[in-house]
Motif scaffolding. Structure first.
Motif, PDB file in Angstrom:
ATOM      1  N   CYS A  45       0.610  -0.971   0.122  1.00 33.12           N
ATOM      2  CA  CYS A  45       0.083   0.022  -0.044  1.00 33.12           C
ATOM      3  C   CYS A  45       0.911   1.327  -0.089  1.00 33.12           C
ATOM      4  O   CYS A  45       1.859   1.247   0.677  1.00 33.12           O
ATOM      5  N   PHE A  46       0.425   2.303  -0.788  1.00 33.30           N
ATOM      6  CA  PHE A  46       1.272   3.455  -0.705  1.00 33.30           C
ATOM      7  C   PHE A  46       0.294   4.574  -0.291  1.00 33.30           C
ATOM      8  O   PHE A  46      -0.832   4.618  -0.382  1.00 33.30           O
ATOM      9  N   ALA A  47       0.789   5.707   0.437  1.00 37.80           N
ATOM     10  CA  ALA A  47       0.352   6.771   0.740  1.00 37.80           C
ATOM     11  C   ALA A  47       1.367   7.858   1.028  1.00 37.80           C
ATOM     12  O   ALA A  47       2.533   7.842   1.092  1.00 37.80           O
ATOM     13  N   THR A  48       0.691   9.096   0.876  1.00 38.64           N
ATOM     14  CA  THR A  48       1.699  10.332   1.015  1.00 38.64           C
ATOM     15  C   THR A  48       1.520  10.720   2.632  1.00 38.64           C
ATOM     16  O   THR A  48       1.257   9.775   3.566  1.00 38.64           O
ATOM     17  N   SER A  49       2.272  11.846   2.882  1.00 39.43           N
ATOM     18  CA  SER A  49       2.620  12.348   4.389  1.00 39.43           C
ATOM     19  C   SER A  49       1.225  12.659   4.904  1.00 39.43           C
ATOM     20  O   SER A  49       0.289  12.933   4.419  1.00 39.43           O
ATOM     21  N   GLY A  50       1.562  13.013   6.346  1.00 38.59           N
ATOM     22  CA  GLY A  50       0.507  13.676   7.186  1.00 38.59           C
ATOM     23  C   GLY A  50      -0.878  13.031   6.984  1.00 38.59           C
ATOM     24  O   GLY A  50      -0.910  11.672   7.552  1.00 38.59           O
ATOM     25  N   PRO A  51      -2.138  13.791   6.798  1.00 39.97           N
ATOM     26  CA  PRO A  51      -3.442  12.903   6.562  1.00 39.97           C
ATOM     27  C   PRO A  51      -3.401  11.628   5.749  1.00 39.97           C
ATOM     28  O   PRO A  51      -4.201  10.780   6.344  1.00 39.97           O
ATOM     29  N   GLY A  52      -2.738  11.558   4.788  1.00 39.39           N
ATOM     30  CA  GLY A  52      -2.468  10.515   4.119  1.00 39.39           C
ATOM     31  C   GLY A  52      -2.154   9.338   4.670  1.00 39.39           C
ATOM     32  O   GLY A  52      -2.528   8.089   4.762  1.00 39.39           O
ATOM     33  N   ALA A  53      -0.823   9.498   5.491  1.00 37.76           N
ATOM     34  CA  ALA A  53      -0.143   8.265   6.266  1.00 37.76           C
ATOM     35  C   ALA A  53      -1.282   8.033   7.348  1.00 37.76           C
ATOM     36  O   ALA A  53      -1.397   6.804   7.738  1.00 37.76           O
ATOM     37  N   THR A  54      -1.933   9.085   8.016  1.00 43.57           N
ATOM     38  CA  THR A  54      -2.516   8.691   9.230  1.00 43.57           C
ATOM     39  C   THR A  54      -4.072   8.073   8.989  1.00 43.57           C
ATOM     40  O   THR A  54      -4.560   7.291   9.391  1.00 43.57           O
ATOM     41  N   ASN A  55      -4.338   8.335   7.809  1.00 43.54           N
ATOM     42  CA  ASN A  55      -5.710   7.459   7.129  1.00 43.54           C
ATOM     43  C   ASN A  55      -5.712   6.214   7.233  1.00 43.54           C
ATOM     44  O   ASN A  55      -6.360   5.197   6.961  1.00 43.54           O
TER      45      ASN A  55
END
Length: 569
Positions: free
Chosen positions: A73-83
């Motif tokens: 799974c890929f995600a960006t920083s901040g809210p992307g990561a906490t999601n």
């Protein structure tokens, strides 16, 4: 050879045999996403863009559970990561191997409350096997290789790799390394050896094996309890079935053990615990030897640890030493991989039989199932079983429908029942079902959900439609938070506080808004007709089933009481 570290990341995924990634882009991970276009990795690794990062996390988890591979799974920083955190915790509690790759702000911005900065390694530390913050481009390849090794080894689980954005823009030396050579590779091999507590499974002690064989020899009323560890252990299920058929004693299951013993097997007593069958719960109360394999004795199984299996010598077989005596005090334990332990037991176990004990256990009958003009939950599951010849992969959310699936669908193989057992995540189902379907093309995948759960991640219908992922969504619509209402009904004197779902949407019209065909069913015949159409369609489909608002999961034991103290028969 020298290349951008974002490209090294992609090459490392290919080394691991990754063919699918679920994710959602954002500013800090753009260098990684650029590689899909820049060097043509989109032709080698399929990327599924979900509607929300949580959906991506559940999809990667469902893919891992249904295939036995490591999900990505890929995600960006901040809210992307906490999601991702709910998905990470869901995978952690159920020992599902997923590598989560996030990218953080550049190293010079870390610790300065920069835009979309978050300490995701700190946040995820309690819910991962291991996590990393990569600041050195030269370490990225070996960190990724180690992450996959840890995710799949021993007791599987999620690993998170967070990469500073400036690292993804840098260059480093990359040496292609086939997966089979990783343990012998210089620096990587040293890193893997340092992580030996995660990567090496202990060989079961021969004396411990013999002690269990001796206990079996003296037992008159043994019971086998199978948990998710047998499902997670590669190759354990054939050994497990040899073991139970040689022992020839009753077999109960936790919810995560579904599929280890076929649901229609003559030795199978059903699920155990809070919503366990009468046969399983009474057997645990009267057995003189309980052999638990790959389970945690959670509060949903051992509802009152002090009174659980009070007449039995309890033997716990588990790969994780931390689970021994954590919830239930045992009389004997064996540390090791389930497959290997069972292999050693099978080599020495003579045939047994316990006819009087089995007759007593199976004399405990369940409540007769209703058949009338309205649609009952068991009829939905029986119809799915019949139409698919019991071959469908069932993915659930959490609540009454989850228990009904465990009770009424006869699972016959690992990876056929995918559910959030440990963390109990509402909204898990649709994402996980998509992951299971992507990993098992040609298989019928059915997401069974409640109207409350489905609302939480129904936006992922757009993902299923766009990629034509043929998930059949079956909504058990009782217009309430069913399991919470059941507790309010039985324990809280019918004070139904904030559980009525007397609001939209119209689920069929919602599906149609996403370009997905939907139908309603209020009787078994209507559901069978709709479900046959859904299977034949071979594309995403939704069926809303109208069930009684006060339909309950039978039986039920109250939390904190002995498993034979049924408050609902």
């Amino acid at each position: 050879m020298r290349m951008k570290t974002a490209q090294i990341l992609m090459e490392c995924l290919l080394e691991q045999g990754v063919d699918t990634v679920f994710g959602y882009p954002g500013g800090t991970i753009l260098n990684v996403y650029d590689e899909f276009e820049l060097h043509g990795y989109k032709n080698k690794i399929r990327h599924i863009l979900t509607a929300h990062e949580q959906g991506a996390s559940h999809a990667a988890d469902g893919y891992a559970r249904a295939t036995g591979k490591v999900g990505v799974c890929f995600a960006t920083s901040g809210p992307g990561a906490t999601n991702l955190t709910t998905g990470i915790a869901t995978a952690y509690y159920d020992s599902s191997p997923v590598v989560f790759i996030t990218c953080n702000v550049s190293e010079n911005l870390i610790g300065k409350d920069s835009f979309q900065e978050v300490d995701i390694t700190g946040i995820s530390m309690p819910i991962t096997k291991c996590n990393y913050l990569v600041k050195d481009p030269d370490q990225l390849a070996d960190v990724l290789r180690e992450a996959f090794a840890i995710a799949r080894s021993g007791r599987p689980g999620p690993v998170l790799v967070d990469i500073a954005k400036n690292v993804t823009a840098a260059e480093a030396e990359y040496e292609p390394l086939p997966l089979a050579e990783h343990p012998n590779h210089g620096r990587l091999g040293a890193m893997l050896r340092r992580a030996s507590h995660d990567l090496k499974t202990p060989e079961p002690d021969a004396g411990d094996i013999q002690t269990l064989l001796d206990m079996i020899e003296h037992a008159k009323k043994p019971l086998v309890l199978v948990g998710g560890g047998v499902i997670r252990s590669r190759g354990a299920v054939p050994e497990f079935r040899t073991f139970i058929e040689t022992l020839n004693a009753p077999v109960a299951s936790t919810i995560m053990g579904g599929g280890a013993c076929p649901g229609n097997h003559p030795l199978f007593t059903g699920m155990i615990g809070m919503h366990g069958s009468h046969a399983s719960n009474h057997a645990s109360d009267q057995c003189d030897l309980l052999i638990a394999i790959g389970c945690r004795f959670s509060d949903r199984v051992a509802t009152n640890p002090a009174t659980f299996a009070p007449n039995a010598k309890i033997v716990h077989i588990d790969i994780d030493r931390a689970e021994i005596d954590k919830n239930v005090k045992t009389d004997h334990h064996i540390i090791g991989d389930a497959r290997r332990v069972l292999e050693l037991l099978n080599a020495k176990l003579p045939p047994h039989d316990y006819p009087e004990w089995k007759q007593w256990v199976f004399s405990h009958k369940e409540v007769p199932l209703k058949k009338d003009e309205i649609l009952h939950p068991h009829e939905i599951l029986e119809t799915i079983q019949d139409v698919t010849d019991g071959d469908a992969i069932i993915v659930t959310d959490v609540g009454q429908h989850q228990m009904w699936c465990a009770q009424y669908y006869h699972f016959s193989r690992p990876g056929q029942f995918i559910t959030s057992g440990g963390f109990g995540t509402m909204g898990f189902g649709l994402g996980a079902a998509m992951g299971a379907a992507v990993g098992n093309p040609g298989k019928v995948v059915v997401q069974c959900t409640g109207d409350g759960c489905f609302r939480m991640n129904c936006h992922e219908l757009c993902t299923a439609e766009h990629y034509n992922i043929p998930v059949i969504t079956v909504i058990f619509n009782n217009r309430t938070l069913g399991m919470v209402r059941q507790w309010q009904n039985l324990i809280y004197q019918k004070r139904f506080s904030q559980t009525d779902l007397d609001r939209g949407p119209d689920f069929v019209r919602l599906a149609e808004a996403y370009g997905i065909q939907g139908e309603r069913a209020a009787t078994q015949s209507e559901f069978e007709t709709a479900f046959r159409r859904a299977v034949a369609a071979g594309r995403p489909y939704l069926i809303e089933c109208a069930i009684d608002k006060d339909a309950m999961v039978h039986p039920m034991v109250s939390a904190g009481t002995p498993v034979t103290d049924f408050i609902l028969d």
